[in-house]
Scaffold this active site. Structure first.
Site, mmCIF file in Angstrom:
data_model
loop_
_atom_site.group_PDB
_atom_site.id
_atom_site.type_symbol
_atom_site.label_atom_id
_atom_site.label_comp_id
_atom_site.label_asym_id
_atom_site.label_seq_id
_atom_site.Cartn_x
_atom_site.Cartn_y
_atom_site.Cartn_z
ATOM 1 N N ASP A 93 0.827 -1.201 0.000
ATOM 2 C CA ASP A 93 0.000 0.000 0.000
ATOM 3 C C ASP A 93 0.861 1.251 0.000
ATOM 4 O O ASP A 93 1.568 1.514 0.964
ATOM 5 C CB ASP A 93 -0.898 -0.029 1.244
ATOM 6 N N ASP A 108 -2.075 6.850 -6.938
ATOM 7 C CA ASP A 108 -2.605 5.710 -6.208
ATOM 8 C C ASP A 108 -2.630 4.481 -7.100
ATOM 9 O O ASP A 108 -3.541 4.308 -7.902
ATOM 10 C CB ASP A 108 -4.017 6.062 -5.732
#
Length: 428
Positions: free
Chosen positions: A104, A311
């Site tokens: 992440d 992202d």
């Protein structure tokens, strides 16, 4: 991947990999490389391109609703991809145990589910048994020896504990711990990092499901794997995401000096402070559709600094409703084709799939440079329709993984910059 106040990490930004990686403090290694695989292809290689893309878009929509060339001799690692998420395989403990966890870019702490567990979600690998490891340790605390001042970390009953809640409903509670982290390499011998700080989750929830047992944080905070690798990462990493329809569906991630992105065609953008912690914020000034430039202005009427997050774990580009409406109108006008509904209602603007369909070019105009998008970066085909790969979100404005396919994307935390270079990821 954003967490809330206790440690907000937006699970959309999950960049995941399996790391059979070359890291060695004893050897003078300038970096290492990992391969990325789509988990859907890993679990079911017979999935059609349409079904694969549908899963990618559906996952991204659900989350939104919730909230220079590569050196060929680089050490390599396997990375398993689950739709638009990437899983990293590391080895913890003595003797070592395989851990597969979401990677992440929007969070920092690495954690995995551990025994004894009061509440754990299903995972493919056995739960990590701390009692079976000779190198496992907890982090003690008292008023004179406080816990690290990190989000979601508190002292309770003499031990440092983590309590992290993610924007998509995932959460973990447990003990902040230390363990030996091992990574295997095809180019170097197996290496190890002692006293790696991670979270042993014993009360966990995952609404998304998958093959992983937790999260590996790639953020800019002190507890992230990028930071804890020290000189081995140099606070740099890069990745190259393969288009979904390419055979093998293999992508790559690099750490350290081998992560440098440079050469002709490279666009380098400054990373700037934003409102959501250790995300990688840049400033999007506009999208240009065909010859029409559409400025991305905020409530103040001006372009706001750090208004979008790079992202990799989120599939789609997500923007506020007012900005999406302008883009939708211009794309519709320039496409000269009737708008049709998408059967699953995952995306708003779709056209009937046709060889004669002429879609407009789209360029992302960032402060620092312009990134032209290819058709597969901006549009997806779902069965009989081709749709704009944009989604509305008022909370998390993201530049997702589809827009980054076939780009070498490099992050340099020290220099505070992110670079994009058009690249055939199948050749990485």
């Amino acid at each position: 991947m954003a967490t809330y106040t206790t440690s907000c990490c937006f699970l959309e930004s999950i960049l995941i990999f399996s790391i059979l990686t070359a890291l060695s403090a004893a050897q003078n290694i300038s970096g290492f490389t990992a391969n990325l695989f789509q988990r859907d292809a890993f679990d079911n290689p017979n999935l059609s391109q349409t079904e694969l893309i549908r899963r990618v878009v559906a996952r991204s929509v659900w989350r939104t609703n919730m909230s220079s060339s590569i050196t060929p001799n680089s050490p390599t690692a396997d990375i398993i991809r689950d739709t638009n998420q990437f899983y990293m395989k590391i080895r913890l403990g003595t003797p070592p145990v395989d851990i597969i966890a979401l990677v992440d870019t929007g969070s920092d702490l690495t954690w995995t589910q551990c025994l004894p567990c009061t509440r754990c979600f299903p995972q493919h690998q056995p739960l990590f048994d701390t009692r079976a490891s000779l190198s496992y340790g907890t982090i003690q605390c008292d008023p004179s020896l406080p816990c690290p001042p990190w989000h979601g970390i508190k002292c309770k009953d003499g031990l440092c504990r983590h309590n992290i809640r993610y924007a998509d409903g995932m959460r973990t509670k447990g003990l902040l711990s230390t363990e030996t982290l091992r990574m295997d390499s095809t180019a170097y011998s197996t290496v190890q990092i002692p006293s790696y700080i991670f979270g042993c989750g014993m009360n966990n929830k995952d609404n998304v499901g998958g093959i992983g047992s937790g999260v590996i944080g790639l953020g800019a905070g002190p507890q992230s794997i990028v930071t804890q690798l020290g000189d081995l990462s140099g606070r740099k990493f890069s990745y190259c995401l393969m288009p979904l329809d390419l055979p093998g569906r293999v992508s790559h991630i690099h750490f350290g000096d081998r992560a440098a992105v440079s050469g002709p065609g490279t666009i380098t953008l400054p990373l700037v402070p934003g409102q959501r912690g250790n995300f990688y914020h840049v400033t999007l000034e506009a999208f240009t559709v065909g010859r029409t430039r559409i400025p991305f202005t905020g409530h103040s009427g001006a372009v706001e600094q750090g208004n979008i997050i790079i992202d990799s774990g989120s599939a789609l580009i997500t923007v506020p409703r007012h900005f999406y409406a302008q883009i939708k109108q211009v794309v519709t006008t320039q496409t000269h084709a009737p708008v049709v509904p998408e059967p699953d209602q995952l995306l708003e603007l779709c056209f009937r799939k046709d060889r004669s369909l002429q879609l407009p070019s789209i360029v992302a105009n960032f402060r620092g440079g312009n990134v032209p998008l290819k058709r597969f970066n901006a549009f997806v085909t779902l069965g009989s329709v081709t749709c704009l790969a944009f989604r509305v979100s008022e909370r998390f404005i993201t530049y997702g993984g589809l827009a980054q396919q076939n780009f070498l994307v490099g992050f340099d935390q020290h220099a505070r910059r992110v670079s994009f270079k058009p690249f055939q990821c199948s050749h990485a």
